[in-house]
Motif scaffolding. Structure first.
Motif, PDB file in Angstrom:
ATOM      1  N   GLY A 191       5.530   3.216  -8.236  1.00  0.00           N
ATOM      2  CA  GLY A 191       5.274   1.611  -7.728  1.00  0.00           C
ATOM      3  C   GLY A 191       4.951   1.492  -6.233  1.00  0.00           C
ATOM      4  O   GLY A 191       4.719   2.557  -5.761  1.00  0.00           O
ATOM      5  N   LEU A 192       4.802   0.322  -5.700  1.00  0.00           N
ATOM      6  CA  LEU A 192       4.541   0.215  -4.315  1.00  0.00           C
ATOM      7  C   LEU A 192       5.707  -0.411  -3.724  1.00  0.00           C
ATOM      8  O   LEU A 192       6.589  -0.958  -4.046  1.00  0.00           O
ATOM      9  CB  LEU A 192       3.426  -0.767  -4.277  1.00  0.00           C
ATOM     10  N   ASN A 193       5.913   0.091  -2.242  1.00  0.00           N
ATOM     11  CA  ASN A 193       7.206  -0.563  -1.575  1.00  0.00           C
ATOM     12  C   ASN A 193       6.816  -1.929  -1.110  1.00  0.00           C
ATOM     13  O   ASN A 193       5.831  -1.990  -0.253  1.00  0.00           O
ATOM     14  CB  ASN A 193       7.038   0.374  -0.309  1.00  0.00           C
TER      15      ASN A 193
ATOM     16  N   PRO B 171       7.379  -2.199   8.362  1.00  0.00           N
ATOM     17  CA  PRO B 171       8.197  -2.627   7.349  1.00  0.00           C
ATOM     18  C   PRO B 171       8.793  -4.001   7.650  1.00  0.00           C
ATOM     19  O   PRO B 171       8.906  -4.481   8.778  1.00  0.00           O
ATOM     20  CB  PRO B 171       9.304  -1.689   7.639  1.00  0.00           C
ATOM     21  N   ALA B 172       8.761  -4.964   6.502  1.00  0.00           N
ATOM     22  CA  ALA B 172       9.326  -6.105   6.822  1.00  0.00           C
ATOM     23  C   ALA B 172       9.772  -6.850   5.488  1.00  0.00           C
ATOM     24  O   ALA B 172       9.363  -6.460   4.596  1.00  0.00           O
ATOM     25  CB  ALA B 172       8.319  -7.209   7.240  1.00  0.00           C
ATOM     26  N   PHE B 173      10.638  -7.936   5.567  1.00  0.00           N
ATOM     27  CA  PHE B 173      11.351  -8.415   4.487  1.00  0.00           C
ATOM     28  C   PHE B 173      10.259  -9.419   3.801  1.00  0.00           C
ATOM     29  O   PHE B 173      10.748 -10.128   2.713  1.00  0.00           O
ATOM     30  CB  PHE B 173      12.685  -8.964   4.542  1.00  0.00           C
ATOM     31  N   SER B 174       9.549  -9.984   4.513  1.00  0.00           N
ATOM     32  CA  SER B 174       8.431 -11.184   4.235  1.00  0.00           C
ATOM     33  C   SER B 174       7.196 -10.873   4.717  1.00  0.00           C
ATOM     34  O   SER B 174       6.954 -10.099   5.640  1.00  0.00           O
ATOM     35  CB  SER B 174       9.177 -12.450   4.533  1.00  0.00           C
ATOM     36  N   HIS B 175       6.081 -11.456   4.080  1.00  0.00           N
ATOM     37  CA  HIS B 175       4.822 -11.106   4.730  1.00  0.00           C
ATOM     38  C   HIS B 175       4.130 -12.565   4.657  1.00  0.00           C
ATOM     39  O   HIS B 175       4.333 -13.453   3.605  1.00  0.00           O
ATOM     40  CB  HIS B 175       4.267 -10.167   3.893  1.00  0.00           C
TER      41      HIS B 175
ATOM     42  N   TYR C 248       0.711  -1.349   0.111  1.00  0.00           N
ATOM     43  CA  TYR C 248      -0.017   0.000  -0.109  1.00  0.00           C
ATOM     44  C   TYR C 248       0.689   1.213  -0.033  1.00  0.00           C
ATOM     45  O   TYR C 248       0.369   2.477  -0.346  1.00  0.00           O
ATOM     46  CB  TYR C 248      -0.970   0.038   1.299  1.00  0.00           C
ATOM     47  N   MET C 249       2.061   1.352   0.377  1.00  0.00           N
ATOM     48  CA  MET C 249       2.943   2.516   0.330  1.00  0.00           C
ATOM     49  C   MET C 249       3.784   2.648  -1.013  1.00  0.00           C
ATOM     50  O   MET C 249       4.345   1.771  -1.603  1.00  0.00           O
ATOM     51  CB  MET C 249       3.870   2.620   1.598  1.00  0.00           C
TER      52      MET C 249
ATOM     53  N   TYR D  75       8.057  -3.637   1.174  1.00  0.00           N
ATOM     54  CA  TYR D  75       8.277  -3.909   2.499  1.00  0.00           C
ATOM     55  C   TYR D  75       6.904  -3.704   3.331  1.00  0.00           C
ATOM     56  O   TYR D  75       6.717  -4.148   4.678  1.00  0.00           O
ATOM     57  CB  TYR D  75       9.421  -3.047   3.108  1.00  0.00           C
ATOM     58  N   TYR D  76       6.141  -2.926   2.921  1.00  0.00           N
ATOM     59  CA  TYR D  76       4.883  -2.534   3.440  1.00  0.00           C
ATOM     60  C   TYR D  76       3.735  -3.229   3.038  1.00  0.00           C
ATOM     61  O   TYR D  76       3.290  -2.801   1.990  1.00  0.00           O
ATOM     62  CB  TYR D  76       4.698  -1.086   3.512  1.00  0.00           C
ATOM     63  N   ALA D  77       2.962  -3.737   3.818  1.00  0.00           N
ATOM     64  CA  ALA D  77       1.753  -4.405   3.455  1.00  0.00           C
ATOM     65  C   ALA D  77       0.680  -4.446   4.412  1.00  0.00           C
ATOM     66  O   ALA D  77       0.963  -4.205   5.819  1.00  0.00           O
ATOM     67  CB  ALA D  77       2.095  -5.907   3.246  1.00  0.00           C
ATOM     68  N   ARG D  78      -0.455  -4.584   4.148  1.00  0.00           N
ATOM     69  CA  ARG D  78      -1.829  -4.940   4.920  1.00  0.00           C
ATOM     70  C   ARG D  78      -2.620  -5.649   4.566  1.00  0.00           C
ATOM     71  O   ARG D  78      -2.740  -6.055   3.343  1.00  0.00           O
ATOM     72  CB  ARG D  78      -2.218  -3.271   5.210  1.00  0.00           C
ATOM     73  N   ALA D  79      -3.788  -6.014   5.577  1.00  0.00           N
ATOM     74  CA  ALA D  79      -4.783  -6.929   5.076  1.00  0.00           C
ATOM     75  C   ALA D  79      -6.122  -6.293   5.637  1.00  0.00           C
ATOM     76  O   ALA D  79      -5.963  -5.825   6.960  1.00  0.00           O
ATOM     77  CB  ALA D  79      -4.595  -8.191   5.382  1.00  0.00           C
ATOM     78  N   ALA D  80      -7.240  -6.670   5.309  1.00  0.00           N
ATOM     79  CA  ALA D  80      -8.571  -5.993   5.589  1.00  0.00           C
ATOM     80  C   ALA D  80      -9.334  -6.722   5.138  1.00  0.00           C
ATOM     81  O   ALA D  80      -9.615  -7.239   4.089  1.00  0.00           O
ATOM     82  CB  ALA D  80      -8.739  -4.765   5.591  1.00  0.00           C
ATOM     83  N   ALA D  81     -10.813  -6.911   5.575  1.00  0.00           N
ATOM     84  CA  ALA D  81     -11.954  -7.572   5.356  1.00  0.00           C
ATOM     85  C   ALA D  81     -13.106  -6.779   5.796  1.00  0.00           C
ATOM     86  O   ALA D  81     -13.146  -6.484   6.843  1.00  0.00           O
ATOM     87  CB  ALA D  81     -11.854  -9.141   5.580  1.00  0.00           C
TER      88      ALA D  81
END
Length: 252
Positions: free
Chosen positions: A159-161, A223-227, A152-153, A163-169
């Motif tokens: 493009g998108l980074n 920030p993370a290297f894996s998700h 999302y960042m 390292y930064y991710a999110r989830a929602a429902a």
């Protein structure tokens, strides 16, 4: 790499974390029946099995939508084959399997004639027998389900980074009671869950009634290297109503 799998969309018996303050704005799908869904989203979904569709185009590509008895069976098989990565995930999977098995039993208990017609009415189909008039009354509900796991960042270059991710429902249902059917005879159960498997942070919300409306809020991994993010939501029938509609998305 983003992977979307058919997952069960069931209530959890585990206690979740507090809901996030922000509200997800993910796009979703309005479902009255499988025929309506296949028609309205014909340009962006592909039928991969009975009651199972994969979104193949647009920003929602990768999500899996399941519906009806066939979609429920598909999700149960996927869950039973899933290997949990932690004790908490094992407990969650067990809870979700039990919920899906109860929903499957509702399909099996239907009168054969009722079950046949229900499959043609809608994804949430309801049947009430009015003893005073000695007539059966059919009615149906509508489900709206959404789930997303995404980067999302901005990376500053268009493009998108990664390292930064999110989830929602999110999920909501609508069930109008027709004349001759007592209010409360049928109901809908809705649920929305977002889970970061790496940190064990989980947001979830559940609703019940004629017009349930639920949202998980976001969980973040950056920030993370894996998700390892999961989001899923669903709407099921209760009382007079039988049905199953759900959506799932993963980012791993």
């Amino acid at each position: 790499m983003k992977i979307s799998l058919a997952a069960s969309l069931a209530s959890l018996l585990l206690a979740g974390n507090a809901l996030a303050v922000d509200t997800p704005k993910a796009n979703g799908f309005r479902i009255e029946s499988e025929d309506q869904f296949a028609r309205d989203y014909a340009d962006s979904v592909e039928r991969i099995d009975a009651g199972v569709y994969l979104v193949t185009k647009g920003p929602l590509a990768g999500k899996t939508i399941t519906m009806g008895e066939a979609g429920l069976s598909y999700d149960l098989a996927a869950l039973r084959a899933r290997v949990p990565a932690s004790l908490r995930e094992r407990a969650q999977i067990k809870s979700r399997i039990k919920r899906l098995e109860r929903t499957a039993e509702r399909f099996e208990r239907q009168h054969p004639g009722v079950a046949t017609k229900a499959s043609n009415v809608g994804s949430i189909s309801c049947y009430h027998y009015n003893w005073s008039t000695r007539q059966g009354i059919w009615y149906s509900g509508t489900a709206y389900v959404s789930a997303t796991a995404e980067y999302y960042m901005s990376n500053g270059g268009g493009g998108l980074n990664f390292y930064y991710a999110r989830a929602a429902a999110s999920a909501n249902g609508s069930l109008s009671t027709p004349p001759g059917v007592p209010y409360g005879s049928g109901a809908l159960s809705a649920y929305a869950v977002a889970w970061n498997h790496q940190t064990n942070v989980m947001n979830q919300q559940f609703g019940y009634g004629n017009y349930p409306n639920v949202s998980s809020g976001y969980v973040y991994s950056g920030p993370a290297f894996s998700h390892d993010l999961e989001a899923f939501s669903g709407v099921e029938g209760d009382g007079d109503c039988t049905g199953y509609v759900g959506i799932a998305d993963y980012l791993r």
